[in-house]
Design an enzyme around this catalytic site. Structure first.
Site, mmCIF file in Angstrom:
data_model
loop_
_atom_site.group_PDB
_atom_site.id
_atom_site.type_symbol
_atom_site.label_atom_id
_atom_site.label_comp_id
_atom_site.label_asym_id
_atom_site.label_seq_id
_atom_site.Cartn_x
_atom_site.Cartn_y
_atom_site.Cartn_z
ATOM 1 C CD GLU A 229 -1.950 2.287 1.607
ATOM 2 O OE1 GLU A 229 -1.638 2.946 0.676
ATOM 3 O OE2 GLU A 229 -2.032 2.438 2.589
ATOM 4 C CB CYS A 263 -1.448 6.822 1.307
ATOM 5 S SG CYS A 263 -2.661 5.869 2.245
#
Ligand code: NDP
Length: 455
Positions: A229, A263
């Site tokens: 990720e 993110c």
């Protein structure tokens, strides 16, 4: 890197942590592997779920103290730290309630006979995690894998050792046996050695592309599964029929939450030309009103970045963007005060040959782009190496849905910022990584989906 707690609100060193040795790693791997081979990991799920339930209670009971540790160690606003701790408790409860259903055998109609797929743990996992959500990132790995029976060795970011140690202590107090979750203060080389060890069966990483590439390459070399990720350069599209006041309010939140170090933060605002001026004016006004200060002060809306290094990187990126033709609409520099603070910043006029066009800015820096129609918005959204999340604001839901399905990312939210919840899969495509965390998909990443057929 040295494991240290430095308060980014004043850059004072609070504590240094002793790194773990190779002998410590060997002992940890031995304990984790022994646990995997015991009935605890492979037998009745109930004792494992009880640990998750107790963990959720402990998180709730100690929320205030846990929140303070995170805020002091990486600068998150205290109310956001509380929210993170509460989310961790939700994730633990979610898997305690749903894992038996996710891991139940699944029947497959077949001409070869009675067939089903069982779900078994695969063994010890290596988790490498970042500092931006210092508890949540750990919980995303712990909860599904504890339920599934996979012991985890965790290497947290070197700037959040207090959170790492506190989390491990909580898991232990919740009743997890030795080896279920082991926190180690180790180097990248030691991480590589752990991934290579035959007792380890997989690796999960959240962080930068560089770290992700190193960990996934090592896993591939030793024929082990990895999930990544990584970063994102998410768009926040505002169409001409959007509820502008809502789009501004949520857009500001989507860029400033966690001081912009998310993110899935909204990094590229794509504005329909009919509303662009109005959106920019309202957004700038809201950005310039944000109160900046100590993350422990309840009234503050923007705290420091996580570290001096993060501040230096962001400053360099903004300077470089401007040097290459971007226009500084607001902010643009570190604040003249102690600590790692950066001014809320808006960049416009970013051409495709400006390095900023493709870069992820991990801080309170919004990029603004203007488009003439939906096709141009989609083209711009997809002109990115990343593919993590995204948001589309429109009052015409069918129009927004059409756009959502054309955006090349793992997640798109309509009329909301890219968010997270235990029951929703989280992850991306392209250079944002692969695999999913949370939900039923997350718990299936590191299990043996074993087919059994009775002919
Ligand atoms: P890193 O990727 O360097 O750190 C994340 C984790 O990976 C840390 O535990 C780090 O350890 C570890 N790590 C770094 N290199 C390796 C390696 N070669 N092998 C094994 N583990 C490794 O991120 P940074 O903190 O440096 O942040 C840099 C950028 O990464 C950000 O600007 C952002 O773009 C992205 N990022 C994305 C996140 C996300 O949520 N997807 C979260 C954090 C960062 P150590 O701390 O000891 O270096």
């Amino acid at each position: 890197m040295a494991y240290q707690t430095v308060n980014p609100a004043n850059n004072q060193l609070i504590k240094e942590y002793k790194p773990h040795s190779d002998a410590d790693i060997e002992a940890a791997l031995g304990r984790a592997d022994a646990l995997y081979r015991s009935g605890w990991a492979t037998g009745d799920i109930t004792p494992r779920l009880n640990v998750l339930r107790r963990l959720a209670e402990l998180l709730d009971e100690r929320a205030e103290a846990l929140a303070k540790i995170a805020s002091q160690e990486m600068g998150k606003l205290i109310k956001q730290s509380r929210g993170e701790v509460a989310l961790c408790a939700q994730i633990a409860r979610y898997y305690a309630d749903n894992a038996p259903r996710f891991l139940a055998p699944v029947k497959y109609p077949s001409e070869l006979g009675e067939a089903w797929v069982e779900h078994h743990p695969i063994g010890v996992l290596m988790a490498v995690e970042p500092w931006n959500f210092p508890y949540y990132q750990l919980m995303r790995v712990l909860a599904p894998n504890l339920a599934a029976g996979n012991p985890v060795i965790a290497k947290h970011a070197s700037i959040v050792p207090h959170c790492a140690e506190t989390f491990a202590q909580l898991v232990h107090e919740a009743g997890a046996p030795e080896g279920a979750w082991t926190n180690l203060f180790i180097s990248s080389e030691q991480v590589a050695a752990i991934i290579a060890d035959p007792r380890v069966q997989g690796a999960a990483l959240t962080g930068s592309e560089k770290a992700g590439s190193a960990v996934a390459a090592q896993a591939a070399k030793h024929i082990k599964k990895a999930t990544l990720e990584l970063g994102g350069n998410d768009v926040f599209v505002v169409l001409d029929d959007a509820d502008l006041a809502k789009a501004v309010e949520i857009g500001v939140q989507a860029r400033l939450n966690n001081a912009g170090q998310v993110c899935t933060a909204a990094k590229r605002f794509i504005l329909h030309e009919k509303i662009a001026d109005s959106f920019l004016a309202q957004f700038s006004e809201a950005f310039s009103r944000v109160k900046i200060g100590d993350p422990l002060d309840e009234s503050v809306g923007l705290g420091p970045l996580s570290s001096r290094e993060a501040l230096e990187t962001l400053t360099k990126q903004v300077n470089e963007a401007v040097k290459n033709g971007a226009k500084l609409h607001l902010g643009g520099q570190p604040l003249e005060r102690e600590g790692s603070f950066f001014a809320p910043t808006i960049l416009t006029g970013i051409a495709r040959d400006n390095p900023a066009y493709f870069e992820e800015f991990f801080g309170p820096v919004a990029q603004m782009y203007v488009v003439k129609d939906d096709d141009e918005a989609v083209r711009l959204a997809n002109d990115s190496h990343y593919g993590l999340g995204g948001a589309v604001f429109s009052q015409d839901i069918e129009r927004a849905k059409r756009m959502a399905s054309r955006i090349e990312t793992g997640m798109v939210y309509i009329n909301w910022l890219t968010d997270t919840a235990p029951e929703l899969p989280f992850g991306g495509v392209k250079r944002s990584g692969f695999g999913r965390e949370l939900s039923d998909l997350g718990i299936k990443e590191f299990v043996n989906q074993k087919l059994v057929v009775v002919h």
